[in-house]
Structures are given as C-alpha cells and as structure tokens.
Design a protein around this motif. Sequence first.
Motif, mmCIF file in Angstrom:
data_model
loop_
_atom_site.group_PDB
_atom_site.id
_atom_site.type_symbol
_atom_site.label_atom_id
_atom_site.label_comp_id
_atom_site.label_asym_id
_atom_site.label_seq_id
_atom_site.Cartn_x
_atom_site.Cartn_y
_atom_site.Cartn_z
ATOM 1 N N ASN A 253 36.530 39.486 43.117
ATOM 2 C CA ASN A 253 35.489 40.372 42.588
ATOM 3 C C ASN A 253 36.009 41.290 41.486
ATOM 4 O O ASN A 253 35.324 42.200 41.052
ATOM 5 N N GLY A 254 37.256 41.050 41.050
ATOM 6 C CA GLY A 254 37.821 41.828 39.957
ATOM 7 C C GLY A 254 38.539 43.089 40.395
ATOM 8 O O GLY A 254 39.093 43.810 39.566
ATOM 9 N N SER A 255 38.545 43.377 41.704
ATOM 10 C CA SER A 255 39.219 44.587 42.178
ATOM 11 C C SER A 255 40.738 44.388 42.164
ATOM 12 O O SER A 255 41.235 43.284 42.384
ATOM 13 N N VAL A 256 41.442 45.462 41.883
ATOM 14 C CA VAL A 256 42.900 45.421 41.750
ATOM 15 C C VAL A 256 43.532 46.097 42.959
ATOM 16 O O VAL A 256 43.236 47.255 43.262
ATOM 17 N N TYR A 283 49.439 34.090 39.081
ATOM 18 C CA TYR A 283 49.791 33.701 40.454
ATOM 19 C C TYR A 283 49.547 34.838 41.451
ATOM 20 O O TYR A 283 49.664 34.647 42.653
ATOM 21 N N LYS A 284 49.176 36.017 40.933
ATOM 22 C CA LYS A 284 48.822 37.136 41.814
ATOM 23 C C LYS A 284 47.333 37.131 42.169
ATOM 24 O O LYS A 284 46.859 38.034 42.851
ATOM 25 N N PHE A 285 46.604 36.126 41.681
ATOM 26 C CA PHE A 285 45.175 36.067 41.966
ATOM 27 C C PHE A 285 44.930 35.635 43.404
ATOM 28 O O PHE A 285 45.556 34.715 43.915
ATOM 29 N N SER A 286 43.997 36.347 44.060
ATOM 30 C CA SER A 286 43.593 35.997 45.420
ATOM 31 C C SER A 286 42.107 35.662 45.430
ATOM 32 O O SER A 286 41.312 36.346 44.782
ATOM 33 N N GLU A 287 41.752 34.626 46.145
ATOM 34 C CA GLU A 287 40.340 34.220 46.196
ATOM 35 C C GLU A 287 39.515 35.081 47.138
ATOM 36 O O GLU A 287 38.307 34.907 47.258
ATOM 37 N N THR A 288 40.157 36.027 47.811
ATOM 38 C CA THR A 288 39.420 36.927 48.697
ATOM 39 C C THR A 288 38.751 38.037 47.894
ATOM 40 O O THR A 288 39.082 38.272 46.729
ATOM 41 N N VAL A 289 37.816 38.706 48.524
ATOM 42 C CA VAL A 289 37.120 39.839 47.906
ATOM 43 C C VAL A 289 37.612 41.116 48.569
ATOM 44 O O VAL A 289 37.698 41.199 49.789
ATOM 45 N N MET A 290 37.970 42.105 47.766
ATOM 46 C CA MET A 290 38.428 43.383 48.311
ATOM 47 C C MET A 290 37.492 44.488 47.840
ATOM 48 O O MET A 290 37.255 44.658 46.637
ATOM 49 N N SER A 344 36.527 37.938 35.317
ATOM 50 C CA SER A 344 36.576 36.541 34.861
ATOM 51 C C SER A 344 37.797 35.794 35.362
ATOM 52 O O SER A 344 38.006 34.639 34.993
ATOM 53 N N ILE A 345 38.607 36.430 36.194
ATOM 54 C CA ILE A 345 39.854 35.808 36.644
ATOM 55 C C ILE A 345 39.592 34.501 37.386
ATOM 56 O O ILE A 345 40.341 33.536 37.274
ATOM 57 N N SER A 346 38.471 34.434 38.128
ATOM 58 C CA SER A 346 38.189 33.226 38.909
ATOM 59 C C SER A 346 37.772 32.040 38.041
ATOM 60 O O SER A 346 37.733 30.908 38.517
ATOM 61 N N SER A 347 37.453 32.291 36.754
ATOM 62 C CA SER A 347 37.028 31.192 35.872
ATOM 63 C C SER A 347 38.218 30.546 35.159
ATOM 64 O O SER A 347 38.063 29.529 34.495
ATOM 65 N N ILE A 348 39.422 31.125 35.308
ATOM 66 C CA ILE A 348 40.604 30.588 34.613
ATOM 67 C C ILE A 348 40.920 29.147 35.037
ATOM 68 O O ILE A 348 41.133 28.290 34.175
ATOM 69 N N PRO A 349 40.945 28.833 36.348
ATOM 70 C CA PRO A 349 41.285 27.455 36.733
ATOM 71 C C PRO A 349 40.355 26.425 36.088
ATOM 72 O O PRO A 349 40.816 25.379 35.614
ATOM 73 N N LEU A 350 39.075 26.726 36.053
ATOM 74 C CA LEU A 350 38.102 25.817 35.465
ATOM 75 C C LEU A 350 38.385 25.600 33.990
ATOM 76 O O LEU A 350 38.339 24.475 33.474
#
Length: 357
Positions: A253-256, A283-290, A344-350
């Motif tokens: 969700n973009g939270s750090v 590689y610090k990206f997590s698919e969870t929502v915080m 937009s971090i979750s759109s990088i793999p695509l």
Amino acid sequence: MSSSREGAGGADGSADGPKSRGLRIFSHFGLPKTPGHQIKGDIHPAIIKLGLQFSEFKICGANARCIATLTAFKTVIQDYVTPPHNTLSRHLMTHLSPQITHLVNARPMSVTMGNAIRQLKLEISDSDIDLPEQDAKDELCQKIDNYIRDRIIIADEVIEDLAVKKIKEGDVVLTYARSSLVEKILLRAHSQNKHFSVIVIDSRPLLEGKTLLHSLTSTIPPIPCTYALLPALPSLITDADVVLLGAHSLHANGSVYSRAGTAMVAMLAKEHSVPVMLCCETYKFSETVMLDGFGKNELAPVKFSPGAPKSNSNLEVLNPLYDSTPASCITAVVTEVGLIPPTSISSIPLALGRTTL
C-alpha cells in the motif's frame, strides 16, 4: 514510551515478572531475547554466532542482516552432507529450517531476510538432482553470491547514481538515524566535489545517527554536519532542501516500515513542502499491507535504555524499533529501476516481465 505495571503481562500473557512486563497490547511485539537463548536441534556454529550477533544488535540494519544471513548459509551449505537415500534438493531445506528458526528466535526476521530465504528455497528446489553433490552446493553458493551482488550491491550503486543527481550545489540534506544506503549516497556526492551540508536527526534508543555523523565528518574535507535529536526537528526542518530516508521494508500500500521516528520526519517535511526521497532497493518490497506500527513491531533491549526506571518502579520503558510512514508523505522512492511513487512499487514486476520482485 512508558507503561503502567498494572494489568501487565509477559509475552505469553502470563503474570507480571521482573524481566518481561509490558501492557498486553504490546505482548505481540518481538520481545528482545537473552543472548544465550536455548539452542534446539542441529544448529551450525556459524548460525549460533550469527544469532548472538543479531540478539546483541552487533549486526544491525536490513542490508547487513540479509548479507550476514546469506553468507552464514553458504557455510552451512558447504558443510552439509546429504544423508543416504536422500537428494540434496529435497533434504537440504529440512536441514536449513532449524537454522532459520534459530535466527528468528534470536531476533524477528526482517523482510529482506524473508525475501532472500524464499529465493534460496526456490533455488534449492530447482537444483539438478543429477549433479554431483559438491557441484550442486557450489552452484547454490554462486547463486547466493549473485543475489547479494545483483539485489544489494549493484542495486545500491544504481540508486546512488540516481539519488546523487537530486543533491544540488549548496543543498542542505536532512536525514534520520542511519541508513547504509543514504550514507553511501552522501559520501558519493561528496566524492564528486558537490558542496552541501547535512542535518543528522537522531533519537533513542539506538542513536545510530552518531555512527553516520562520524562517517560523514571523517571525510577529507569533512562534510559540514549538524547533529540534533528528534525534538529539535521542527526548528531545523525549515533549513532543509531535501530529506533522504532509508527503509527497512516497503509495503504493497506504499507504507514505509522504518526506524521509529521516520514517520515524524516525513510528515513534518511534507508539512513544510520539503521533498522526501526514500532510498530503497526493490528486494525490500513486501506484498503485505501495513497500516500502522502496532500490528507488527519489535522492542529494543533494555540495555539501550540506561535511564530506565528501577525494577520496583510502577513504570516501564518500551522502545518500539519501527514505525509506519504513509505513502502520502513520500515524494518519490529511489530504486534500482528508477524513481517511482511509493504506491507504484507493486507494478514493478509487471513492468519487468516478472511475477514477483
């Protein structure tokens, strides 16, 4: 943060105890372990040593912990011998599981370690069963080296190149605590003969900013620095031209998720229209929502709180190590694939043609 002793309990919700008290609302936090926590199973000496270093905070920081973990696993893999009637690709993970559990018992696992271990499991399961054992082990160690090189070392170099361009001549750069990546960026900018000054904001319990301050002022010529604790931030934020922050992890969700105090720095910077650049490898990206820093956190050991109340006091100091910064307070995330909005971090793999980062 202080809590009343009344209604307190240990991590397991048991009755009050002199060593581990705390409000039940914080009982799910990763409580600091004693350095000599119990060793269960066949644990490799390299893992025992690493567990002690983790629990004593001698190895601290997401990148340092991940590199140390993978390096220790290389030693474990090289010393591993496949039992008769087993294959390396099937049995090695059984051997690594108690090693991982030991490290988690020493200190809660970071997102970076979790992502790296997940990738290592994939590589182990994909290893060719027809390969001689030593060749298979060498190949796995090579893949670990490649992961460290590609996802951390080279990624950092690319981020440094991108972030340095955002530091203009005469800028005042504000940073919080100590991020190894932000430190590299500032030193790289200095090596390019850019003239700028740095405001290092720091806070208890770890006071990591002191290490950063020493590093920046040890250059020739030294980088002009101002060191202050978090309460002085409102009077210094107006002097800053850009804020550079590091991250423990970045969520879907973009939270750090970063060192406690980061959210305050980012929010105050936004209030004063100072751009906030988050420097973070993918590689610090997590698919969870915080959503906040209370669903998951970790407490600093008591040894970092020398002014803590006495054991017979009705107060106890609780030091959560991390907090959550909302995406709305981050101007841009500097990654090895470019500058992107935090959401937009979750759109990088695509965009890279992959399924995951």
